[in-house]
Design a protein around this motif. Structure first.
Motif, PDB file in Angstrom:
ATOM      1  N   ARG A 279      44.643  70.893  -7.652  1.00 48.89           N
ATOM      2  CA  ARG A 279      43.508  71.678  -6.783  1.00 48.89           C
ATOM      3  C   ARG A 279      42.624  71.985  -8.340  1.00 48.89           C
ATOM      4  O   ARG A 279      43.375  72.721  -9.111  1.00 48.89           O
ATOM      5  CB  ARG A 279      43.836  72.906  -6.315  1.00 48.89           C
ATOM      6  N   ILE A 280      41.759  71.285  -8.253  1.00 47.52           N
ATOM      7  CA  ILE A 280      40.860  71.852  -9.915  1.00 47.52           C
ATOM      8  C   ILE A 280      39.976  72.966  -8.683  1.00 47.52           C
ATOM      9  O   ILE A 280      39.319  72.930  -8.659  1.00 47.52           O
ATOM     10  CB  ILE A 280      39.436  71.078  -9.947  1.00 47.52           C
ATOM     11  N   ARG A 281      40.411  74.266  -9.920  1.00 50.31           N
ATOM     12  CA  ARG A 281      40.078  75.975  -8.974  1.00 50.31           C
ATOM     13  C   ARG A 281      38.674  76.161 -10.122  1.00 50.31           C
ATOM     14  O   ARG A 281      38.428  76.925  -9.219  1.00 50.31           O
ATOM     15  CB  ARG A 281      41.557  76.569  -9.339  1.00 50.31           C
ATOM     16  N   GLY A 282      38.302  75.276 -11.139  1.00 52.95           N
ATOM     17  CA  GLY A 282      37.032  75.912 -11.604  1.00 52.95           C
ATOM     18  C   GLY A 282      37.539  75.628 -13.318  1.00 52.95           C
ATOM     19  O   GLY A 282      37.786  74.750 -13.758  1.00 52.95           O
ATOM     20  N   LEU A 283      36.878  76.991 -13.717  1.00 52.01           N
ATOM     21  CA  LEU A 283      36.814  76.487 -15.269  1.00 52.01           C
ATOM     22  C   LEU A 283      37.193  78.007 -16.059  1.00 52.01           C
ATOM     23  O   LEU A 283      37.211  79.113 -15.666  1.00 52.01           O
ATOM     24  CB  LEU A 283      34.820  76.530 -15.932  1.00 52.01           C
ATOM     25  N   MET A 284      38.257  77.340 -17.232  1.00 50.29           N
ATOM     26  CA  MET A 284      38.367  78.289 -18.791  1.00 50.29           C
ATOM     27  C   MET A 284      37.069  77.675 -19.762  1.00 50.29           C
ATOM     28  O   MET A 284      37.161  76.527 -19.821  1.00 50.29           O
ATOM     29  CB  MET A 284      39.491  78.306 -18.655  1.00 50.29           C
ATOM     30  N   GLY A 285      36.691  78.824 -20.378  1.00 52.08           N
ATOM     31  CA  GLY A 285      36.148  78.943 -21.842  1.00 52.08           C
ATOM     32  C   GLY A 285      35.661  80.078 -22.670  1.00 52.08           C
ATOM     33  O   GLY A 285      35.951  81.455 -22.392  1.00 52.08           O
TER      34      GLY A 285
ATOM     35  N   ASP B 157      26.566  67.829  -2.446  1.00 51.50           N
ATOM     36  CA  ASP B 157      27.884  66.986  -2.314  1.00 51.50           C
ATOM     37  C   ASP B 157      29.424  66.558  -2.018  1.00 51.50           C
ATOM     38  O   ASP B 157      30.274  65.534  -2.617  1.00 51.50           O
ATOM     39  CB  ASP B 157      26.728  65.467  -3.197  1.00 51.50           C
ATOM     40  N   LEU B 158      29.556  67.620  -2.949  1.00 52.53           N
ATOM     41  CA  LEU B 158      31.076  67.660  -3.510  1.00 52.53           C
ATOM     42  C   LEU B 158      31.970  68.493  -2.651  1.00 52.53           C
ATOM     43  O   LEU B 158      31.514  70.093  -1.737  1.00 52.53           O
ATOM     44  CB  LEU B 158      30.810  68.556  -5.148  1.00 52.53           C
ATOM     45  N   GLU B 159      33.155  68.237  -2.878  1.00 54.43           N
ATOM     46  CA  GLU B 159      34.241  69.372  -2.206  1.00 54.43           C
ATOM     47  C   GLU B 159      34.871  70.260  -2.967  1.00 54.43           C
ATOM     48  O   GLU B 159      35.327  69.924  -3.816  1.00 54.43           O
ATOM     49  CB  GLU B 159      35.597  68.285  -1.899  1.00 54.43           C
ATOM     50  N   THR B 160      33.921  71.537  -3.328  1.00 57.47           N
ATOM     51  CA  THR B 160      34.524  72.369  -3.576  1.00 57.47           C
ATOM     52  C   THR B 160      34.728  73.678  -3.143  1.00 57.47           C
ATOM     53  O   THR B 160      35.093  74.830  -3.233  1.00 57.47           O
ATOM     54  CB  THR B 160      33.248  73.266  -4.394  1.00 57.47           C
ATOM     55  N   LYS B 161      35.622  73.603  -2.172  1.00 54.86           N
ATOM     56  CA  LYS B 161      36.389  74.439  -1.143  1.00 54.86           C
ATOM     57  C   LYS B 161      37.134  75.138  -2.120  1.00 54.86           C
ATOM     58  O   LYS B 161      36.827  76.921  -2.565  1.00 54.86           O
ATOM     59  CB  LYS B 161      37.147  73.802  -0.171  1.00 54.86           C
ATOM     60  N   HIS B 162      37.698  74.416  -3.385  1.00 60.46           N
ATOM     61  CA  HIS B 162      38.798  75.930  -3.405  1.00 60.46           C
ATOM     62  C   HIS B 162      38.790  75.867  -5.314  1.00 60.46           C
ATOM     63  O   HIS B 162      38.640  76.365  -5.764  1.00 60.46           O
ATOM     64  CB  HIS B 162      40.017  74.512  -4.075  1.00 60.46           C
TER      65      HIS B 162
END
Ligand SMILES: *Cc1c(COP(=O)(O)O)cnc(C)c1O
Length: 221
Positions: A146-152, A182-187
């Motif tokens: 599950r790609i949950r987001g970004l870290m930076g 257009d993306l599945e970004t539920k998580h």
């Protein structure tokens, strides 16, 4: 260093919706337990061996975030043991974490590390590479992630405007992905930005996970 006091102070200052990762790398188990007893449950580690030792011996309800550069030959060792791997910085690593997660029968939550800071670290995807992972549908092939987001991280400079602008760049990329119909970004709901020296700026710029080490545990030796 009064660890419990530091945690209470920071917890009072950080908005309730922002999670605090107490970065315990290089610090002994006793210090982690002090933080644990003050109510802290999420800890960050950056080296595999050190993480595994601590994970085995410390309370099992600790949620461990792996935040360091992960070598491909060490992936297998940590699968199933992290609440989140925040520092995924290559496609090769994504593929491998997916493969090992599938073998182990777990879904691994992770963040893609973005490289925006000038000069600072060689690790992280460039924003364009992250766009490709989503826009070309590559993310669909990772069924055990599950790609949950970004870290930076922001540039390690004194210039506040520069730090702020790095955080803004990361936040904009996060929004661009999250809001793309257009993306599945539920998580896709985690934006991890901010450390001891710059977490206030990061929270101002939309972070919902801060990774705080020295302001809780003191200097690392
Ligand atoms: C060490 C580390 C931190 C914590 O840094 P402090 O300045 O001690 O708060 C946060 N994020 C990452 C990725 C780190 O490696």
């Amino acid at each position: 260093m009064n660890i419990a006091e530091n945690i209470r102070r920071i917890r009072n200052e950080v908005p309730a919706k922002v999670e605090i990762v107490a970065v315990s790398k290089f610090h002994p188990a006793e210090m982690i337990l002090e933080a644990y007893e003050a109510g802290q449950r999420i800890f960050g580690e950056s080296r595999v061996q050190e993480f595994l030792l601590k994970q085995e011996t410390l309370p099992q309800d600790i949620r461990w975030h792996f935040i360091g550069h992960l070598q491909t030959n060490k992936v297998k060792a940590i699968i199933g043991k992290t609440a989140m791997i925040e520092s995924v910085d290559s496609l090769r690593l994504l593929e491998l974490i997916n493969k090992e997660s599938e073998k182990t029968g777990v879904i691994t939550d992770l963040l893609l590390q973005v490289h925006v800071a000038k000069e600072e670290t060689k690790f992280g995807f460039y924003p364009e590479e992250i766009r490709e992972i989503f826009n070309k549908g590559i993310y669909h092939s990772f069924r055990s992630l599950r790609i949950r987001g970004l870290m930076g991280m922001a540039s390690n400079v004194d210039d506040e405007e520069r730090i702020r602008s790095d955080f803004m760049t990361i936040h904009q990329l996060y929004d661009e992905i999250k809001n793309n119909q257009d993306l599945e970004t539920k998580h896709f709901d985690c934006l991890s930005m901010g450390m001891s020296g710059d977490w206030r700026l990061a929270v101002d710029e939309g972070s919902n996970i801060v990774r705080i080490g020295s302001a809780i545990f003191g200097a690392r030796t």
